[in-house]
Design a protein around this motif. Structure first.
Motif, PDB file in Angstrom:
ATOM      1  N   VAL A   8      49.031  14.596  26.881  1.00  0.00           N
ATOM      2  CA  VAL A   8      49.500  15.898  26.424  1.00  0.00           C
ATOM      3  C   VAL A   8      50.061  16.629  27.640  1.00  0.00           C
ATOM      4  O   VAL A   8      49.364  16.787  28.647  1.00  0.00           O
ATOM      5  N   THR A   9      51.312  17.043  27.540  1.00  0.00           N
ATOM      6  CA  THR A   9      52.002  17.696  28.648  1.00  0.00           C
ATOM      7  C   THR A   9      52.545  19.048  28.192  1.00  0.00           C
ATOM      8  O   THR A   9      52.407  19.424  27.036  1.00  0.00           O
ATOM      9  N   GLY A  10      53.170  19.737  29.108  1.00  0.00           N
ATOM     10  CA  GLY A  10      53.799  21.010  28.773  1.00  0.00           C
ATOM     11  C   GLY A  10      52.882  22.175  29.028  1.00  0.00           C
ATOM     12  O   GLY A  10      52.128  22.188  30.005  1.00  0.00           O
ATOM     13  N   ASN A  11      52.910  23.131  28.138  1.00  0.00           N
ATOM     14  CA  ASN A  11      52.186  24.385  28.305  1.00  0.00           C
ATOM     15  C   ASN A  11      50.725  24.233  27.883  1.00  0.00           C
ATOM     16  O   ASN A  11      50.340  24.626  26.782  1.00  0.00           O
ATOM     17  N   VAL A  12      49.929  23.625  28.772  1.00  0.00           N
ATOM     18  CA  VAL A  12      48.499  23.431  28.540  1.00  0.00           C
ATOM     19  C   VAL A  12      47.729  23.974  29.742  1.00  0.00           C
ATOM     20  O   VAL A  12      48.242  23.975  30.860  1.00  0.00           O
ATOM     21  N   THR A  13      46.511  24.429  29.497  1.00  0.00           N
ATOM     22  CA  THR A  13      45.708  25.002  30.584  1.00  0.00           C
ATOM     23  C   THR A  13      44.712  24.010  31.175  1.00  0.00           C
ATOM     24  O   THR A  13      44.166  24.258  32.245  1.00  0.00           O
TER      25      THR A  13
END
Length: 168
Positions: free
Chosen positions: A37-42
């Motif tokens: 899972v990539t992108g806008n993750v914390t």
């Protein structure tokens, strides 16, 4: 008339287990990575991504339902983990999920689709699915529970051989 059975069991409801929140560090996979899972993750556990092996996904909870699909004339039972649980675990912040399959097929899925409780299926009709038969992960929707899902727009979001989610 087709009957749809929806069963969602969250880890927090399983005998004494507690669910991990997005605030807790994401452990490193011990087995083969089957989802990134990539992108806008914390939460990440590798440079720029959250990687999951099968055990890590299974620890997030279980969900299953029996429903029809575009690929089968008879209803099938899909078992896996709620997509919502995966997104919550990585602290996903966005409006769109770009799902990518092993064969490079990509589709954008709006976050609004979470209202239908799609799952990342790891089993179909009790059998673990492999890359040869649409696995190891297959996004499935409870198609028979919501007439709106019986549309080509949603059928295209049933991504089999899922390997990556990118949050935008």
């Amino acid at each position: 008339m087709r009957y749809v059975t929806l069963l969602v069991t969250l880890v927090g409801l399983l005998g004494g287990m507690r669910s991990a929140s997005a605030a807790e560090p994401l452990p490193h996979p011990q087995g083969a990575v089957i989802l990134a899972v990539t992108g806008n993750v914390t939460q990440t556990n590798a440079p720029g991504q959250a990687q999951f092996d099968k055990a890590m996904l299974e620890a997030l909870g279980k969900a299953s339902y029996t429903t029809s699909s575009e690929v089968s004339a008879t209803p099938m039972t899909f078992e896996g983990v709620p997509l919502r649980a995966v997104l919550e675990r990585v602290g996903a912040l966005g409006k769109t999920i770009k799902a990518t399959a092993l064969n490079a097929y990509q589709i954008s899925i709006p976050m609004e689709d979470l209202q239908f409780e799609p799952i990342l299926a790891m089993k179909v009709d009790g059998r673990v699915i492999t890359a040869r038969d649409k696995g190891p992960l297959w996004i499935a929707y409870p198609r028979d529970a919501h007439p709106v899902l019986q549309d080509a727009k949603y059928d295209s979001r049933w991504v089999w051989q899922l390997s990556r989610l990118h949050i935008e």
